[in-house]
Design an enzyme around this catalytic site. Sequence first.
Site, short mmCIF file in Angstrom:
data_model
loop_
_atom_site.label_atom_id
_atom_site.label_comp_id
_atom_site.label_asym_id
_atom_site.label_seq_id
_atom_site.Cartn_x
_atom_site.Cartn_y
_atom_site.Cartn_z
N LYS A 1 41.83 100.84 -95.26
CA LYS A 1 41.84 102.14 -95.99
C LYS A 1 40.33 102.64 -96.12
O LYS A 1 39.51 102.16 -96.48
CB LYS A 1 42.53 101.90 -97.49
CG LYS A 1 43.17 103.00 -97.83
CD LYS A 1 43.92 102.66 -99.37
CE LYS A 1 44.70 103.73 -99.67
NZ LYS A 1 44.99 103.38 -100.94
O1 G3P Z 1 46.25 103.98 -104.07
C1 G3P Z 1 46.08 105.41 -103.93
C2 G3P Z 1 46.97 106.50 -104.71
O2 G3P Z 1 48.26 106.36 -104.72
C3 G3P Z 1 46.18 106.47 -105.98
O3 G3P Z 1 46.97 107.31 -106.98
O4 G3P Z 1 47.42 107.53 -109.46
O5 G3P Z 1 45.33 107.00 -108.60
O6 G3P Z 1 46.26 109.28 -108.08
P1 G3P Z 1 46.33 107.72 -108.38
#
Ligand code: G3P
Length: 229
Positions: free
Chosen positions: A83
Amino acid sequence: MRLFIDTGSVAEVEEISAWGVLSGATTNPTLLAREHADPGRTICRICDLVDGPVSAEVVATDAAGMIAQGLALSSLHEHVVVKVPFSPAGLEATSALAEQEIPVNMTLVFTASQALLAAEAGATFVSCFLGRLEDVSIDSGETLQGIIETLHTGQTTAEVLAASIRTPQHAVLAARLGAEIATVPGRVLHQMLAHPLTAAGIERFGADWASRPELGEWMTKLVDGEVVR
Ligand code: G3P
């Protein structure tokens, strides 16, 4: 649409992988920092549990550092997808890793133009964040639709991975718009499962069945192979 789980918790993956609905997983530095566990063991265990792509994120900010960390992360397990946060250095690293046939998930993508660049750099997955767009009052559905249209009309093979999923509605929206994947936190996967009418219906079926004891006896005999057909 395929479902990934967005987590750094092995326990969460152990529980939800048993449902048979997961095709992969995504982690990120925040999710891993939340768990007091060895990140390598966590990533490898999740790879074994979901038997599909598992994103593990670089933390370097320069291309050389991202490439070095990406190669190292990729060596952890055959299911690891590297990633890489979207940036000029991230594009350079993605291009270099893709040339070595190492799958990359370009993350922190918020516009169709960013998604286009990520796809052209050779990303396998492009992570588009819904919840964080809504945090700054941007319509996530419109943005995701634009990203999907942009990538699906081109020659790219990059898959749209809807991320930052905060509600069951986000997951359904991603599917309806045609995203290939949604990565969903365990909390939201549980919310997708639950409905009071389902719970009430299961209770009603059980009570009605139990009101006729001979039916229960029949089912037991059937299971034990004692029912004469
Ligand atoms: O892991 C990537 C993404 O899904 C993170 O989401 O909830 O931290 O905005 P969030």
